[in-house]
Motif scaffolding. Structure first.
Motif, PDB file in Angstrom:
ATOM      1  N   THR A  69     -34.668 -15.937  14.050  1.00  0.00           N
ATOM      2  CA  THR A  69     -34.214 -14.639  14.576  1.00  0.00           C
ATOM      3  C   THR A  69     -33.830 -14.801  16.042  1.00  0.00           C
ATOM      4  O   THR A  69     -34.584 -15.372  16.830  1.00  0.00           O
ATOM      5  CB  THR A  69     -35.329 -13.589  14.422  1.00  0.00           C
ATOM      6  OG1 THR A  69     -35.678 -13.474  13.042  1.00  0.00           O
ATOM      7  CG2 THR A  69     -34.883 -12.239  14.938  1.00  0.00           C
ATOM      8  N   THR A  70     -32.674 -14.266  16.412  1.00  0.00           N
ATOM      9  CA  THR A  70     -32.164 -14.480  17.770  1.00  0.00           C
ATOM     10  C   THR A  70     -32.214 -13.252  18.657  1.00  0.00           C
ATOM     11  O   THR A  70     -32.058 -13.366  19.879  1.00  0.00           O
ATOM     12  CB  THR A  70     -30.718 -14.999  17.730  1.00  0.00           C
ATOM     13  OG1 THR A  70     -29.895 -14.046  17.036  1.00  0.00           O
ATOM     14  CG2 THR A  70     -30.638 -16.350  17.019  1.00  0.00           C
ATOM     15  N   SER A  71     -32.415 -12.069  18.080  1.00  0.00           N
ATOM     16  CA  SER A  71     -32.545 -10.849  18.886  1.00  0.00           C
ATOM     17  C   SER A  71     -33.308  -9.814  18.079  1.00  0.00           C
ATOM     18  O   SER A  71     -33.467  -9.945  16.865  1.00  0.00           O
ATOM     19  CB  SER A  71     -31.170 -10.305  19.303  1.00  0.00           C
ATOM     20  OG  SER A  71     -30.435  -9.888  18.160  1.00  0.00           O
ATOM     21  N   LEU A  72     -33.754  -8.773  18.772  1.00  0.00           N
ATOM     22  CA  LEU A  72     -34.542  -7.723  18.140  1.00  0.00           C
ATOM     23  C   LEU A  72     -33.918  -6.361  18.432  1.00  0.00           C
ATOM     24  O   LEU A  72     -33.165  -6.207  19.412  1.00  0.00           O
ATOM     25  CB  LEU A  72     -35.986  -7.759  18.662  1.00  0.00           C
ATOM     26  CG  LEU A  72     -36.772  -9.029  18.333  1.00  0.00           C
ATOM     27  CD1 LEU A  72     -38.086  -9.066  19.122  1.00  0.00           C
ATOM     28  CD2 LEU A  72     -37.046  -9.132  16.840  1.00  0.00           C
ATOM     29  N   GLU A 125     -38.699 -21.687  18.431  1.00  0.00           N
ATOM     30  CA  GLU A 125     -37.800 -22.015  17.318  1.00  0.00           C
ATOM     31  C   GLU A 125     -38.199 -23.291  16.584  1.00  0.00           C
ATOM     32  O   GLU A 125     -37.692 -23.566  15.494  1.00  0.00           O
ATOM     33  CB  GLU A 125     -36.372 -22.154  17.838  1.00  0.00           C
ATOM     34  CG  GLU A 125     -36.174 -23.297  18.829  1.00  0.00           C
ATOM     35  CD  GLU A 125     -34.742 -23.380  19.330  1.00  0.00           C
ATOM     36  OE1 GLU A 125     -33.884 -23.800  18.525  1.00  0.00           O
ATOM     37  OE2 GLU A 125     -34.483 -23.023  20.499  1.00  0.00           O
ATOM     38  N   ILE A 171     -40.651 -11.553  11.589  1.00  0.00           N
ATOM     39  CA  ILE A 171     -39.649 -12.119  12.497  1.00  0.00           C
ATOM     40  C   ILE A 171     -39.626 -13.626  12.232  1.00  0.00           C
ATOM     41  O   ILE A 171     -40.604 -14.328  12.506  1.00  0.00           O
ATOM     42  CB  ILE A 171     -39.995 -11.846  13.973  1.00  0.00           C
ATOM     43  CG1 ILE A 171     -40.103 -10.336  14.240  1.00  0.00           C
ATOM     44  CG2 ILE A 171     -38.961 -12.473  14.904  1.00  0.00           C
ATOM     45  CD1 ILE A 171     -40.615 -10.001  15.634  1.00  0.00           C
ATOM     46  N   GLU A 187     -27.735 -15.058  12.123  1.00  0.00           N
ATOM     47  CA  GLU A 187     -27.397 -13.637  12.177  1.00  0.00           C
ATOM     48  C   GLU A 187     -27.990 -12.899  10.969  1.00  0.00           C
ATOM     49  O   GLU A 187     -28.452 -11.753  11.080  1.00  0.00           O
ATOM     50  CB  GLU A 187     -25.884 -13.440  12.224  1.00  0.00           C
ATOM     51  CG  GLU A 187     -25.469 -11.983  12.397  1.00  0.00           C
ATOM     52  CD  GLU A 187     -23.981 -11.808  12.536  1.00  0.00           C
ATOM     53  OE1 GLU A 187     -23.523 -10.647  12.554  1.00  0.00           O
ATOM     54  OE2 GLU A 187     -23.252 -12.825  12.621  1.00  0.00           O
ATOM     55  N   THR A 204     -31.644 -12.349  11.678  1.00  0.00           N
ATOM     56  CA  THR A 204     -31.774 -11.300  12.694  1.00  0.00           C
ATOM     57  C   THR A 204     -31.566  -9.920  12.075  1.00  0.00           C
ATOM     58  O   THR A 204     -32.313  -8.976  12.359  1.00  0.00           O
ATOM     59  CB  THR A 204     -30.759 -11.545  13.820  1.00  0.00           C
ATOM     60  OG1 THR A 204     -31.005 -12.836  14.395  1.00  0.00           O
ATOM     61  CG2 THR A 204     -30.857 -10.481  14.897  1.00  0.00           C
ATOM     62  N   THR A 229     -34.670  -8.771   9.915  1.00  0.00           N
ATOM     63  CA  THR A 229     -35.755  -8.194  10.705  1.00  0.00           C
ATOM     64  C   THR A 229     -35.420  -6.775  11.134  1.00  0.00           C
ATOM     65  O   THR A 229     -36.263  -5.870  11.068  1.00  0.00           O
ATOM     66  CB  THR A 229     -36.056  -9.072  11.930  1.00  0.00           C
ATOM     67  OG1 THR A 229     -36.646 -10.298  11.509  1.00  0.00           O
ATOM     68  CG2 THR A 229     -37.026  -8.377  12.889  1.00  0.00           C
TER      69      THR A 229
END
Length: 528
Positions: A418-421, A118, A414, A496, A499, A502
């Motif tokens: 971005t915090t999740s995929l 990050e 990404i 968010e 995220t 992406t």
């Protein structure tokens, strides 16, 4: 968000095939990394990259930051790069535990070789093998675990190199020779490391800073040459860098010390990939393929964009002396004019198997030469990472990832924030046909296209270019939206948004490649 992810990754039947097409784990011809200094790029970005070529895991996760209230220990593993999912442990073994100080770690993108955190610290990787006698399996760290710890604890390339050096000295390095191309938003370094031999649990390493106005390439061969360790701004090395070479008989202490020659095991310090890429970026240097070594870095003759790095990682040397299809020509007659032209056969492709090459050469000796291409079909995933010092970390760092052959697949952005995929990113596609896995969203179209490449490549290239242009074109908008949401709704909402972007981008790319697979099946319904 859950609705978006469920639409992108629809559950499907998985058919196991027991890894029938697995490649050797230690493939000395795996991976390519290109580095670009901030004054060599067209927009002030620092760039590093990686093609992970071989039978490595294709799942990708984002590991959140972790807060340790007190000093403790954390485990170090071997073979995480072959596990079957984010939560999987197949073939993974515990190597030991190391000290973990109290504090909060950084969030990072967990590819097989972890690549971005990050704070805009990024890494590419290539295995450079080296001398077998240097490998000491009693060393605790494999290269991917060093990357993981560095990304969790560091925000600059220099700090990452120092930390890895300290960990190697204290706990030992147990892997083959490796190169990391380590970048932050201000600079990029070329780092190479080997074991210290059977008698010592340690390691030996060196790192060279890529000049800001230069580019560099690593492609599975040790490349660091002379070291000026008095120049601490541009060189770093382990304290034992000369002593180990002298002790093990790799250097007599008299001739000029060259790191690659001492620890590399005899191969010259470059291959066709380094030669081709450096020549393409700095043609007037007149680099020669029969040289013993090439410059570690060169000054490009034009500003290099992120898109150009993406393009270089698709290279198959088409039209050059290294083009493997150049002799596979047929005559084609124009039905209207009767004119006859000679063209490359539509069934020729740069990724021919050994059986196909052998067949052509049996029919006519010398028809097909074999060269290691930059883009290869056994690629697990590929990354191009751009880092910007003039932008907030959340949107300043962008990881452009592709799955399967980088010469055929789109790149998905990404952002650092971005915090999740999507769920399909969390499943490895190397253990069987699995439509739940991200890589199998792209493989069917790519493999079908390869069968009759002359008829399909323009379709593939147009689709790849569309998503590349879309992602680059939308960067400014994404950054503006992030700043607006951050100001109006706060950091959680802004992250968010990144995220979701992406996820939406990935969904569009997946749908397009599913359409291409159907298009190619229809095209070849009556045969290839």
């Amino acid at each position: 968000m859950k609705k978006i992810l469920s639409l992108i990754c629809v559950a499907a039947l998985s058919v196991s095939w027991a890894g029938a097409q697995a490649l050797p784990e230690l493939d000395p011809f795996s991976c390519t990394s290109i580095m670009v200094g901030k004054k060599a790029s067209d927009d002030g970005a620092v760039i590093t990259s990686h093609t992970c070529d071989g039978n490595y895991r294709t799942w990708v996760g984002i590991v959140p930051s972790i807060t340790y209230q007190n000093d403790t220990t954390v485990n170090v593993f071997q073979n995480r790069l072959h596990t079957e999912s984010v939560k999987g442990s197949y073939r993974m073994t515990l190597k030991g535990a190391i000290f973990q100080p109290a504090g909060t770690t950084f969030r990072f993108v967990d590819t097989a070789y972890p690549c971005l955190n990050e704070k805009q610290l990024a890494m590419g990787e290539t295995t450079i093998t080296g001398r077998r006698d240097l490998v000491n399996p009693d060393g605790m760290f494999m290269i991917e675990e060093l990357e993981k710890i560095a990304l969790q604890r560091c925000s600059t390339a220099r700090d990452a190199i120092r930390l890895m050096g300290e960990l190697i000295e204290e706990y030992g390095y147990g892997d083959w020779g490796e190169c990391l191309t380590i970048a932050d938003k201000n600079e990029v370094w070329h780092f190479e490391v080997f074991g210290e031999g059977k008698d010592n649990i340690g390691g030996v390493w060196a790192a060279v800073r890529v000049p800001d106005d230069h580019v560099g390439v690593s492609a599975n061969i040790p490349r660091i040459s002379t070291l000026d360790l008095k120049d601490t701004d541009n060189y770093m090395a382990s304290d034992n860098v000369y002593d180990v070479a002298r002790k093990l008989g790799y250097w007599d202490g008299k001739e000029p010390f060259r790191f690659w020659k001492a620890y590399g095991g005899g191969r010259k310090a470059f291959s066709v990939r380094e030669y081709y890429i450096l020549n393409k970026l700095a043609p007037s240097l007149g680099l020669e393929y029969d040289s013993e070594e090439l410059p570690l870095t060169v000054k490009p003759e034009h500003a290099v964009s992120t898109e150009e790095v993406m393009a270089l990682l698709t290279e198959t040397y088409e039209g050059s002396e290294f083009d493997v299809t150049r002799n596979l020509k047929i005559e084609v007659k124009d039905r209207k004019t009767g004119a006859v032209d000679t063209v490359i056969s539509p069934v020729a492709n740069p990724w021919m198997t050994r059986d196909t090459r052998n067949l052509f050469n049996a029919l006519k000796p010398g028809s097909v030469d074999s060269y290691r291409l930059v883009a290869v079909p056994q690629c697990s995933y590929s990354t191009v990472i751009e880092l910007h010092s003039d932008l907030p970390d959340a949107v300043g760092g962008v990881l452009w990832i592709s799955f399967d052959n980088p010469g055929q697949s789109p790149r998905i952005p990404i952002y650092c924030g971005t915090t999740s995929l999507p769920e399909c990113f969390s499943i490895c596609g190397q253990y069987g046909y699995d439509e739940n896995s991200i890589i199998w969203k792209f493989r069917p179209a790519n493999k079908l296209a390869t069968v009759r490449w002359g008829a399909t490549k323009d379709v593939i290239f147009d689709a790849v270019d569309h998503f590349k242009a879309k992602g680059v074109r939308e960067e400014a908008f994404v950054r503006e939206q992030y700043s607006k949401i951050l100001a109006e709704e706060g950091e959680e909402a802004a992250l968010e948004y990144l995220t979701g972007y992406t996820a939406d981008f990935a969904g569009a790319a997946i749908l397009k490649w599913e359409e291409l697979a159907l298009q190619f099946w229809a095209m070849f319904a009556r045969g290839f």
